[in-house]
Design a protein around this motif. Sequence first.
Motif, PDB file in Angstrom:
ATOM      1  N   VAL A 225      52.490  28.133  37.233  1.00 54.74           N
ATOM      2  CA  VAL A 225      51.180  28.545  37.732  1.00 54.74           C
ATOM      3  C   VAL A 225      51.114  28.374  39.233  1.00 54.74           C
ATOM      4  N   GLY A 226      50.138  29.048  39.855  1.00 55.03           N
ATOM      5  CA  GLY A 226      50.024  29.018  41.300  1.00 55.03           C
ATOM      6  C   GLY A 226      49.062  27.982  41.827  1.00 55.03           C
ATOM      7  N   ASN A 227      48.195  27.442  40.988  1.00 52.35           N
ATOM      8  CA  ASN A 227      47.170  26.513  41.454  1.00 52.35           C
ATOM      9  C   ASN A 227      47.427  25.090  40.962  1.00 52.35           C
ATOM     10  N   MET A 248      42.075  31.125  36.265  1.00 48.54           N
ATOM     11  CA  MET A 248      42.518  31.901  37.427  1.00 48.54           C
ATOM     12  C   MET A 248      41.434  31.801  38.491  1.00 48.54           C
ATOM     13  N   HIS A 249      41.620  30.881  39.445  1.00 49.24           N
ATOM     14  CA  HIS A 249      40.497  30.435  40.263  1.00 49.24           C
ATOM     15  C   HIS A 249      40.316  31.200  41.574  1.00 49.24           C
ATOM     16  N   MET A 250      41.425  31.518  42.276  1.00 47.75           N
ATOM     17  CA  MET A 250      41.273  32.085  43.617  1.00 47.75           C
ATOM     18  C   MET A 250      42.404  33.080  43.904  1.00 47.75           C
ATOM     19  N   GLN A 251      42.211  33.871  44.949  1.00 50.85           N
ATOM     20  CA  GLN A 251      43.195  34.870  45.344  1.00 50.85           C
ATOM     21  C   GLN A 251      44.570  34.232  45.564  1.00 50.85           C
ATOM     22  N   GLY A 252      45.611  34.853  45.036  1.00 56.87           N
ATOM     23  CA  GLY A 252      46.958  34.336  45.137  1.00 56.87           C
ATOM     24  C   GLY A 252      47.380  33.496  43.951  1.00 56.87           C
ATOM     25  N   ASP A 253      46.424  33.101  43.123  1.00 60.69           N
ATOM     26  CA  ASP A 253      46.753  32.307  41.941  1.00 60.69           C
ATOM     27  C   ASP A 253      47.529  33.182  40.946  1.00 60.69           C
ATOM     28  N   PHE A 254      48.385  32.558  40.169  1.00 58.87           N
ATOM     29  CA  PHE A 254      49.138  33.317  39.173  1.00 58.87           C
ATOM     30  C   PHE A 254      49.460  32.417  37.988  1.00 58.87           C
ATOM     31  N   HIS A 335      38.555  37.386  44.507  1.00 55.38           N
ATOM     32  CA  HIS A 335      37.468  37.117  43.560  1.00 55.38           C
ATOM     33  C   HIS A 335      37.977  36.116  42.530  1.00 55.38           C
ATOM     34  N   SER A 336      37.061  35.523  41.776  1.00 53.31           N
ATOM     35  CA  SER A 336      37.478  34.615  40.708  1.00 53.31           C
ATOM     36  C   SER A 336      38.010  35.436  39.537  1.00 53.31           C
ATOM     37  N   GLY A 337      38.912  34.836  38.788  1.00 52.03           N
ATOM     38  CA  GLY A 337      39.525  35.541  37.677  1.00 52.03           C
ATOM     39  C   GLY A 337      39.105  34.979  36.337  1.00 52.03           C
ATOM     40  N   PRO A 338      39.668  35.510  35.255  1.00 55.32           N
ATOM     41  CA  PRO A 338      39.322  35.053  33.910  1.00 55.32           C
ATOM     42  C   PRO A 338      40.000  33.732  33.565  1.00 55.32           C
TER      43      PRO A 338
END
Length: 360
Positions: A225-227, A248-254, A335-338
């Motif tokens: 994960v990215g965060n 999936m909290h913020m831009q760039g997260d994966f 944007h925030s994600g699911p």
Amino acid sequence: AMPCPPAGDDPISLSSGSQRFQLSLANSACSIFIRKSTGALVPYARSYGGGVWEASPGPMAASMDSIDCTSSCLVELTPLDDLDDEYILVTKAARSTTNRDQIARWLEMTSFGPRMDEINALDDGVWSVEDRAAHLRQQIEIPMTSHREYFRERANAIWDDTSIPAKSDHPCSPGSKWRRYTYVEQDREYTRDDEYIYTTFETVEAEKDLEYFIFESDSFDEVNVGNGERGFNFRNRAHHSGIGYYDMHMQGDFIEWNITMQEADEYPISFRYASASKYGGGNSPLKLSVNGEVISSAYPFIYTDSWSMYKYSDMIDVTLNSGSNTIRLELAEDHSGPNIDHLRVGKPPAVVMKTNGWAR
């Protein structure tokens, strides 16, 4: 037995209790309503086209379950809570119908609803009992399929100006698709003989051998994960699988799964998720990549009503190798994600719903 009043006459007031009514005439509809003190009419029971009395259908109808029919029908008019309310009996004359009207009514009774191409195909100038029987036999002989996914796509209205699914207040509301309800309350028992109606769910024979695999997303043992650990969430939000989910909290997260498949092939994949974000009209898209190749730069994750309401994303076919594969979702936009619950590889067998053994 009380006859139905002539069409166009004023309604007849009725007292509570058991009352026997004659059947309607062949070219009319005779109905019992509850007339509220406000003037509103609540459907209660009906006889139309010379048929036996039955409970009025639909979500706006009052609940009733006592009708006994022979050459006439005994209807139980239960006492009303409001003394200013009353039962009334009223008749409406049926308008003359064309062949196309009758075909549309037939399709309304025997399918999800009439379509113009079906009406055109059946309209050859005559619509007789023999034509109806032939059409019914033709439908029976068609191999059985599951309409679950097809129906669910069309069961709720969708507003024109947003992608957020929304429920209409009534099946006839503008924008409503097909039906709001598959069942109504009166479907619990068969109206004429009170036989109990039971429902079963059976796997479609042609799909019974389909396989699917679930890959969770709630720890470093299962995903990259990215965060970091901050993205894993184990709060007491109901309905997720496993022990938690990934936010999936913020831009760039994966989030990235490394999975092993026994055979190289094309597989449908989808993701179980929850999203209460109204960003972009209710769509929080993610970039989907498989084995380093971008499959979709904006794979949709549609609003699910709340962070505890989970659904599956649309299935998308991808090619997977024999052995190791990586499947990655990335939040590329600001944007925030699911909340991602798990990855599903493969398609579960379809299930057909049956009523008293008959496919519904």
